[in-house]
Design an enzyme around this catalytic site. Structure first.
Site, PDB file in Angstrom:
ATOM      1  N   LYS A 178      48.128 -23.487  18.491  1.00 20.32           N
ATOM      2  CA  LYS A 178      46.703 -23.112  18.521  1.00 20.32           C
ATOM      3  C   LYS A 178      45.933 -24.191  19.273  1.00 20.32           C
ATOM      4  O   LYS A 178      45.735 -25.297  18.781  1.00 20.32           O
ATOM      5  CB  LYS A 178      46.111 -22.954  17.117  1.00 20.32           C
ATOM      6  CG  LYS A 178      44.770 -22.214  17.219  1.00 20.32           C
ATOM      7  CD  LYS A 178      43.808 -22.493  16.122  1.00 20.32           C
ATOM      8  CE  LYS A 178      42.986 -23.718  16.297  1.00 20.32           C
ATOM      9  NZ  LYS A 178      42.060 -23.716  17.461  1.00 20.32           N
ATOM     10  N   GLU A 253      48.365 -36.472  13.664  1.00 19.77           N
ATOM     11  CA  GLU A 253      47.950 -37.501  14.627  1.00 19.77           C
ATOM     12  C   GLU A 253      46.439 -37.435  14.667  1.00 19.77           C
ATOM     13  O   GLU A 253      45.870 -36.482  15.204  1.00 19.77           O
ATOM     14  CB  GLU A 253      48.516 -37.196  16.020  1.00 19.77           C
ATOM     15  CG  GLU A 253      50.020 -37.106  16.089  1.00 19.77           C
ATOM     16  CD  GLU A 253      50.708 -38.440  15.957  1.00 19.77           C
ATOM     17  OE1 GLU A 253      50.017 -39.474  15.899  1.00 19.77           O
ATOM     18  OE2 GLU A 253      51.938 -38.449  15.882  1.00 19.77           O
ATOM     19  N   CYS A 287      42.151 -40.656  21.591  1.00 19.13           N
ATOM     20  CA  CYS A 287      42.273 -41.053  20.185  1.00 19.13           C
ATOM     21  C   CYS A 287      42.536 -42.546  20.015  1.00 19.13           C
ATOM     22  O   CYS A 287      42.043 -43.178  19.098  1.00 19.13           O
ATOM     23  CB  CYS A 287      43.392 -40.260  19.535  1.00 19.13           C
ATOM     24  SG  CYS A 287      44.907 -40.319  20.485  1.00 19.13           S
ATOM     25  N   GLU A 385      34.553 -43.189  14.683  1.00 17.63           N
ATOM     26  CA  GLU A 385      35.029 -42.759  15.993  1.00 17.63           C
ATOM     27  C   GLU A 385      33.917 -42.017  16.724  1.00 17.63           C
ATOM     28  O   GLU A 385      33.383 -41.032  16.209  1.00 17.63           O
ATOM     29  CB  GLU A 385      36.234 -41.832  15.800  1.00 17.63           C
ATOM     30  CG  GLU A 385      36.889 -41.447  17.092  1.00 17.63           C
ATOM     31  CD  GLU A 385      38.122 -40.578  16.875  1.00 17.63           C
ATOM     32  OE1 GLU A 385      38.034 -39.601  16.115  1.00 17.63           O
ATOM     33  OE2 GLU A 385      39.160 -40.889  17.474  1.00 17.63           O
TER      34      GLU A 385
END
Ligand code: NAD
Length: 494
Positions: A178, A253, A287, A385
């Protein structure tokens, strides 16, 4: 406008409810593709196709050599279509054509090539003779899990899809991918590429659709045995909850706030480039970006000056222009997030010494490279983040303090140490609570080695043999030796 369907059981099809999503080109802010949007019924069809394909043995019964040939063929087709795929990737997500051509598309092909290589000569069964606690033959087998779901983010769409599909197939599983709703197209194209390479129908399926519908259904579907997720920590928590219903295997992750530590013996010219590369590459939408630059008090000003000068060499512009090195943010939402965090940084008293604004462009979700100094590690811009081109420069007094600040984070994904003394850098690297540390480099993820996070940056590892084993079950077969006195039977029998 280009049209794309869901890829289920070897063919493209519309969503059952006829729903579609428009993919917006972040540089023009205009829709460029219309993509089928899967509902729960479509996800169920994809899972059923994958379940049947697995049960039939059409893939898992292939030898590792046969799998290797097909994975290598996938890589060859990706390489053959590299230019077209790079254009699609850049249009869909706003990453530069330069990055798509040099990193994403070759990286995707390289992932299939690597796992093809891992399959060649692969030994999935080992045997051990034992005398303790009883004489026995012991066979340890690696077997596929079954139906695996891969849920991927928008920052590296073709690469992240490849990181899921290639090891899942190498291990003998069937898979449903997906992609993120804002960047669905290259993953959908991978479905056909796999088919053209010889992957049987139903073995690879791709369902674009909203995370809250298609993603939730996949992560909770009883016939899915494993979820491999890449995305935010917040959604990772939700995936864990959903997967717990049927105790699915999960690899996660997730996000990061990685430290980029400049030791006081580093070559500052290179370290300044590394500090900028570590955080502005792909508009900071990576990331493991090194968004906290840690520098000693005495080198602080010189490093910041060099970072500011280095940014003169960054060209923010049309991602389709080979000279552009930073394109727009992926979406207006992401641009809003960046602007909000820059405001939070200023409110907290950090000093914005570069950027902090948008370039003057006719259209597109562009943002300038932004450097904050005077940042305390406790500030929100240093702890959360941002996923944009914003770096926080933080001072430290000695190596000990650098390590303490680096580890003072809920995340632990990446990071780097810059030094002219490798042993000193290694000593710092060994003390960092993070899944990957680069010394005198940044963003050098290598398909041969494990990648993943400590703490809230994830669970499990991808890539290398470690990544393949995350798509395998391990079975122990005990063969009792034919001895007349099975003494342990006395636990039950008088
Ligand atoms: P996201 O978490 O919003 O979405 C990731 C994927 O999950 C998308 O496909 C999305 O549709 C789906 N999703 C969203 N809600 C869901 C739900 N409730 N159930 C199931 N699926 C759902 O992340 P994003 O915004 O696409 O990507 C950015 C994030 O990804 C950042 O946090 C970044 O650090 C992380 N990321 C991590 C890595 C890594 O390897 N650690 C790599 C790339 C990106």
């Amino acid at each position: 406008m280009e049209q794309y369907g869901l890829f289920i059981d070897g063919e493209y099809r519309d969503a059952k409810a006829g729903e579609t999503i428009k993919s917006i080109n972040p540089a023009t802010e205009q829709p460029w593709a219309e993509v089928a949007s899967a509902g729960e019924a479509d996800v169920d069809d994809a899972v059923e196709a994958a379940r049947k394909a697995h049960a039939s043995g059409v893939w898992r019964n292939k030898s590792y050599e046969e799998r290797a040939d097909i994975l290598a063929a996938v890589a060859e087709i990706i390489n053959g279509q590299a230019e077209a795929l790079a254009v699609v990737e850049a249009q869909d997500g706003g990453g530069t054509i330069r990055k798509a051509s040099f990193a994403d598309v070759p990286g995707a092909a390289g992932t299939f090539e690597y796992f093809a290589g891992l399959c060649r000569g692969y030994v999935d069964e080992e045997e051990f003779a034992e005398t303790v606690p009883v004489a026995s033959r012991n066979i340890v087998r690696r077997e596929p899990i079954g139906v695996c779901a891969g849920i991927v983010p928008w920052n590296f769409p073709i690469l992240m899809a490849s990181w899921k599909i290639a090891p899942a197939l190498a291990a003998g599983n069937t898979v449903i991918i997906k992609p993120a709703s804002v960047t669905p197209v290259t993953a959908l194209l991978l479905g056909q590429i796999c088919k053209d390479a010889g992957v049987p129908d139903g073995v690879v399926n791709v369902v674009s659709g909203p995370g809250g519908v298609a993603g939730e259904r996949l992560a909770s579907h009883p016939d899915v045995g494993k979820v491999a997720f890449t995305g935010s920590t917040e959604v990772g928590r939700r995936i864990m909850q959903l997967a717990s219903g049927t105790i699915k295997k999960v690899t996660l992750e997730l996000g990061g706030k990685s430290p980029n530590i400049i030791l006081d013996d580093a070559d500052l010219d290179t370290a300044a480039l590394g500090a900028c590369y570590g955080t502005f590459f792909h508009q900071g939408q990576v990331c493991e970006s090194g968004t906290r630059v840690l520098v000693s008090e005495k080198q602080h000003d010189e490093l910041v000056d060099k970072m500011v000068s280095a940014c003169d060499r960054i060209q923010v512009g049309d991602p389709m222009d080979m000279m552009s090195t930073m394109g727009p943010m992926v979406s207006s939402n992401q641009l809003d997030t960046v602007e909000r965090y820059v405001g939070l940084g200023r409110e907290a008293g950090a000093e914005c010494v570069l950027g902090g604004d948008r370039p003057d462009m006719e259209s597109g979700y562009y943002y300038n490279p932004t450097i904050f100094t005077g940042v305390d590690n406790g500030m929100r811009i240093a702890q959360e983040e941002i996923f944009g081109p914003v770096v926080s420069v933080i001072r430290y007094s000695d190596d000990e303090e650098a390590v303490r600040i680096a580890n003072d984070s809920m995340y632990g994904l990446g990071g780097a140490v810059w030094s002219s003394d490798t042993e000193r850098a290694l000593s710092v690297a060994r003390r960092l609570e993070t899944g990957t540390v680069w010394i005198n480099d940044y963003h050098m993820i290598n398909v041969r080695f494990p990648f993943g996070g400590y703490k809230q940056s994830g669970v499990g590892r991808e890539l290398g043999p470690w990544g393949m084993s995350a798509f395998q079950e391990t079975k122990h077969i005990h063969v009792g030796e034919d001895t007349p006195d099975k003494i342990y039977f006395s636990a039950l029998f008088n």
